[in-house]
Enzyme design. Structure first.
Site, PDB file in Angstrom:
ATOM      1  N   HIS A 271       0.853  -1.189   0.000  1.00  0.00           N
ATOM      2  CA  HIS A 271       0.000   0.000   0.000  1.00  0.00           C
ATOM      3  C   HIS A 271       0.886   1.235   0.000  1.00  0.00           C
ATOM      4  O   HIS A 271       1.941   1.249   0.618  1.00  0.00           O
ATOM      5  CB  HIS A 271      -0.898   0.015   1.257  1.00  0.00           C
ATOM      6  CG  HIS A 271      -2.077   0.914   1.115  1.00  0.00           C
ATOM      7  ND1 HIS A 271      -2.019   2.264   1.345  1.00  0.00           N
ATOM      8  CD2 HIS A 271      -3.341   0.653   0.731  1.00  0.00           C
ATOM      9  CE1 HIS A 271      -3.203   2.786   1.133  1.00  0.00           C
ATOM     10  NE2 HIS A 271      -4.028   1.841   0.756  1.00  0.00           N
ATOM     11  N   ASP A 322      -7.858  -5.310  -0.278  1.00  0.00           N
ATOM     12  CA  ASP A 322      -8.329  -6.183  -1.358  1.00  0.00           C
ATOM     13  C   ASP A 322      -8.035  -7.653  -1.128  1.00  0.00           C
ATOM     14  O   ASP A 322      -8.644  -8.513  -1.777  1.00  0.00           O
ATOM     15  CB  ASP A 322      -7.709  -5.733  -2.685  1.00  0.00           C
ATOM     16  CG  ASP A 322      -8.293  -4.400  -3.105  1.00  0.00           C
ATOM     17  OD1 ASP A 322      -7.536  -3.430  -3.257  1.00  0.00           O
ATOM     18  OD2 ASP A 322      -9.533  -4.332  -3.225  1.00  0.00           O
TER      19      ASP A 322
HETATM   20  C1  SDX Z   1      -6.275  -0.152  -3.031  1.00  0.00           C
HETATM   21  O1  SDX Z   1      -4.532   4.337  -2.061  1.00  0.00           O
HETATM   22  C2  SDX Z   1      -5.469   3.710  -1.482  1.00  0.00           C
HETATM   23  O2  SDX Z   1      -5.903   4.061  -0.398  1.00  0.00           O
HETATM   24  C3  SDX Z   1      -6.051   2.531  -2.232  1.00  0.00           C
HETATM   25  C4  SDX Z   1      -7.030   1.669  -1.459  1.00  0.00           C
HETATM   26  C5  SDX Z   1      -8.317   2.413  -1.196  1.00  0.00           C
HETATM   27  O3  SDX Z   1      -9.019   2.062  -0.234  1.00  0.00           O
HETATM   28  O4  SDX Z   1      -8.689   3.269  -2.039  1.00  0.00           O
HETATM   29  O5  SDX Z   1      -6.452   1.282  -0.226  1.00  0.00           O
HETATM   30  C6  SDX Z   1      -7.415   0.430  -2.261  1.00  0.00           C
HETATM   31  O6  SDX Z   1      -6.107   0.191  -4.160  1.00  0.00           O
HETATM   32  C7  SDX Z   1      -5.318  -1.068  -2.335  1.00  0.00           C
HETATM   33  C8  SDX Z   1      -4.130  -1.501  -3.242  1.00  0.00           C
HETATM   34  C9  SDX Z   1      -4.607  -2.597  -4.196  1.00  0.00           C
HETATM   35  N1  SDX Z   1      -3.521  -2.908  -5.137  1.00  0.00           N
HETATM   36  C10 SDX Z   1      -2.857  -4.079  -5.059  1.00  0.00           C
HETATM   37  O7  SDX Z   1      -3.015  -4.909  -4.185  1.00  0.00           O
HETATM   38  C11 SDX Z   1      -1.853  -4.285  -6.187  1.00  0.00           C
HETATM   39  C12 SDX Z   1      -0.539  -4.824  -5.616  1.00  0.00           C
HETATM   40  N2  SDX Z   1       0.093  -3.765  -4.832  1.00  0.00           N
HETATM   41  C13 SDX Z   1       1.173  -3.027  -5.452  1.00  0.00           C
HETATM   42  O8  SDX Z   1       1.027  -2.802  -6.822  1.00  0.00           O
HETATM   43  C14 SDX Z   1       1.601  -1.819  -4.610  1.00  0.00           C
HETATM   44  O9  SDX Z   1       1.738  -2.252  -3.323  1.00  0.00           O
HETATM   45  C15 SDX Z   1       0.748  -0.565  -4.651  1.00  0.00           C
HETATM   46  C16 SDX Z   1       0.544  -0.081  -6.021  1.00  0.00           C
HETATM   47  C17 SDX Z   1      -0.552  -0.786  -3.961  1.00  0.00           C
HETATM   48  C18 SDX Z   1       1.521   0.523  -3.881  1.00  0.00           C
HETATM   49  O10 SDX Z   1       2.737   0.594  -4.457  1.00  0.00           O
HETATM   50  P1  SDX Z   1       3.768   1.812  -4.277  1.00  0.00           P
HETATM   51  O11 SDX Z   1       3.455   2.600  -3.069  1.00  0.00           O
HETATM   52  O12 SDX Z   1       3.851   2.531  -5.572  1.00  0.00           O
HETATM   53  O13 SDX Z   1       5.060   1.003  -3.948  1.00  0.00           O
HETATM   54  P2  SDX Z   1       6.017   0.360  -5.023  1.00  0.00           P
HETATM   55  O14 SDX Z   1       5.245  -0.290  -6.142  1.00  0.00           O
HETATM   56  O15 SDX Z   1       7.018   1.374  -5.376  1.00  0.00           O
HETATM   57  O16 SDX Z   1       6.694  -0.836  -4.174  1.00  0.00           O
HETATM   58  C19 SDX Z   1       7.741  -0.582  -3.250  1.00  0.00           C
HETATM   59  C20 SDX Z   1       8.484  -1.889  -3.156  1.00  0.00           C
HETATM   60  C21 SDX Z   1       8.931  -2.405  -4.526  1.00  0.00           C
HETATM   61  O17 SDX Z   1      10.044  -3.264  -4.306  1.00  0.00           O
HETATM   62  P3  SDX Z   1      11.465  -2.798  -4.927  1.00  0.00           P
HETATM   63  O18 SDX Z   1      11.211  -2.636  -6.422  1.00  0.00           O
HETATM   64  O19 SDX Z   1      11.772  -1.480  -4.231  1.00  0.00           O
HETATM   65  O20 SDX Z   1      12.363  -3.959  -4.579  1.00  0.00           O
HETATM   66  O21 SDX Z   1       7.630  -2.922  -2.635  1.00  0.00           O
HETATM   67  C22 SDX Z   1       7.422  -3.925  -3.636  1.00  0.00           C
HETATM   68  C23 SDX Z   1       7.800  -3.301  -4.970  1.00  0.00           C
HETATM   69  O22 SDX Z   1       8.221  -4.303  -5.881  1.00  0.00           O
HETATM   70  N3  SDX Z   1       6.004  -4.258  -3.643  1.00  0.00           N
HETATM   71  C24 SDX Z   1       5.517  -5.455  -3.923  1.00  0.00           C
HETATM   72  C25 SDX Z   1       4.128  -5.326  -3.808  1.00  0.00           C
HETATM   73  N4  SDX Z   1       3.818  -4.062  -3.466  1.00  0.00           N
HETATM   74  C26 SDX Z   1       4.982  -3.395  -3.371  1.00  0.00           C
HETATM   75  N5  SDX Z   1       6.127  -6.628  -4.271  1.00  0.00           N
HETATM   76  C27 SDX Z   1       5.307  -7.678  -4.486  1.00  0.00           C
HETATM   77  N6  SDX Z   1       3.956  -7.634  -4.389  1.00  0.00           N
HETATM   78  C28 SDX Z   1       3.341  -6.474  -4.060  1.00  0.00           C
HETATM   79  N7  SDX Z   1       2.038  -6.432  -3.972  1.00  0.00           N
END
Ligand code: SDX
Length: 385
Positions: A271, A322
């Site tokens: 998140h 989710d």
């Molecule tokens: C919702 O914003 C909100 O409030 C949204 C929400 C709401 O109520 O409206 O809470 C609802 O949308 C929840 C999120 C649902 N999405 C997912 O579950 C999709 C999977 N999650 C990721 O795509 C990610 O965690 C995000 C997009 C939700 C947030 O990502 P950020 O803040 O942009 O962080 P990032 O992608 O830069 O990740 C930072 C690190 C990375 O590792 P490195 O490249 O630095 O080694 O964490 C890793 C990412 O690869 N990482 C994950 C991961 N989420 C972050 N690795 C594996 N699986 C994941 N899910």
């Protein structure tokens, strides 16, 4: 397209780029407070645990729209207005019945909600529009699911809660108390969440002084994406793919580690704000455990818990709203491609609340972008290019 090369850009001289507006505070709001470290969430003064324990979705709608809870008369009035608005205009029903059965439910919902604008009296105020669109979204979702399965579309009842009516229109039978309460709790939990991508979209559209239906249609488009609301559907598809490939004795730990080794994202985890267990997932986790035991899907819950542990051990990442909502909806017998529509059914309250807040104290939303392209190129006639 690869990331821009900012090596030779003197960022000190230029506006710093906050990719994804990470950490930027763009508004003040009374709609919700999120503490990403402690995992606390407050809707207009009430902690999510308090609301999960006591509130109905309709009370949360009123709370977000008015920054206070309704008294008995106000709650009755809101129930009455929602019931009177549930039926869909005939042309919207015709669209739902005639569109491709294989269309994505969120795409159908986006189109149908956009059509609703044609049947609203422009002179009525936006609160009436908010109530109408909140009342009609469940009807659109249920009607499309019935139509795409060649079942008769079921008219909404003029009694019962939003949760009750949705399950009734979807399944063709009145839901039990437990199912209604579970659905109502899911609607409470998903209602509002500050400046998430879809709410930011709604506020940006509102800030141009466009109409509420345009703002909501844009927000639905944003929520549809798998990095946002589309994640709940992706979580369920991930679990069902695992079961299909490896059966009920699949190894969720090895599955998770393999995805991470391939740098793939585990849907339902991580998140932008929460750096701990999403407080909403706490409630959904309990529901998922209880419902999976009642419906013989214990293995799906056990796999989920194994994935939670593996993600924490391997990446220090926790589940978001989710992750467990997927198995909750699955145990309620709802098809995975409807889960983001259910998210929409709830978040419409937060989007419209932010629409009102933006309108009250508006300023056009217009950030900057740092130009990193060429400048002053010589013109070359097309025949010489
Ligand atoms: C919702 O914003 C909100 O409030 C949204 C929400 C709401 O109520 O409206 O809470 C609802 O949308 C929840 C999120 C649902 N999405 C997912 O579950 C999709 C999977 N999650 C990721 O795509 C990610 O965690 C995000 C997009 C939700 C947030 O990502 P950020 O803040 O942009 O962080 P990032 O992608 O830069 O990740 C930072 C690190 C990375 O590792 P490195 O490249 O630095 O080694 O964490 C890793 C990412 O690869 N990482 C994950 C991961 N989420 C972050 N690795 C594996 N699986 C994941 N899910």
């Amino acid at each position: 397209m690869a990331e821009h090369n900012l090596q030779n850009i003197d960022l000190d001289k230029y506006p710093h780029i906050n990719k994804g507006l990470d950490g930027i505070v763009a508004f003040s709001t009374t709609k919700s407070f999120i503490d990403g470290k402690s995992g606390d969430l407050i809707f207009s003064g009430y902690h999510i645990d308090t609301l999960a324990e006591n509130a109905t979705f309709e009370e949360v709608c009123f709370l977000l729209w008015n920054d206070r809870l309704p008294n008995e008369q106000e709650l009755d009035d809101l129930h009455q207005k929602l019931r009177s608005e549930r039926k869909l205009p005939e042309p919207v029903l015709t669209y739902i019945k005639t569109t491709r059965k294989t269309a994505e439910p969120m795409a159908v919902l986006r189109t149908a909600v956009s059509m609703l604008a044609d049947f609203q009296d422009d002179s009525s105020d936006t609160m009436d529009h908010a109530i109408a669109v909140t009342a009609q979204i469940p009807t659109i979702i249920a009607a499309f699911d019935r139509a795409r399965n060649d079942k008769d579309i079921i008219e909404p009842l003029d009694e019962g809660s939003t949760a009750f009516n949705f399950l009734y229109m979807l399944n063709g039978e009145e839901p039990g108390e437990a199912a209604e309460r579970t659905m109502d709790l899911c609607l409470v939990i998903h209602a509002e969440h500050g400046m998430n991508a879809s709410t930011f979209t709604a506020r940006t559209i509102c800030a141009t002084q466009s109409d509420m239906f345009s703002a909501v249609t844009g927000a639905i488009g944003a929520l549809k994406g798998p990095l946002h609301g589309g994640a709940n559907t992706a979580v369920m598809n991930m679990l069902l793919d695992l079961e299909e490939k490896e059966g009920k004795d699949a190894d969720p730990v090895a599955f998770t580690k393999e995805k991470l080794s391939k740098k793939e994202k585990m849907m339902g985890f991580g998140h932008r704000v929460y750096k701990t267990f999403d407080p909403r997932a706490v409630h959904l986790r309990k529901m998922s455990k209880k419902l999976s035991e009642e419906t013989g899907h214990e293995y799906l819950y056990e796999w989920s818990e194994a994935m939670v542990k593996t993600m924490k051990d391997e990446k220090g990442i926790d589940p978001n709203v989710d992750f467990f909502s997927a198995t909750v909806y699955y145990s309620l017998g709802i098809k995975p491609d409807l889960y983001t529509c259910i998210f929409t059914m709830s978040r419409i309250s937060g989007w419209t609340a932010h629409f009102f807040e933006q309108k009250e104290n508006n300023r056009l939303i217009r950030p900057r972008a740092l130009y990193v392209g060429e400048k002053n190129l010589e013109w070359v006639p097309v025949e010489d290019r």
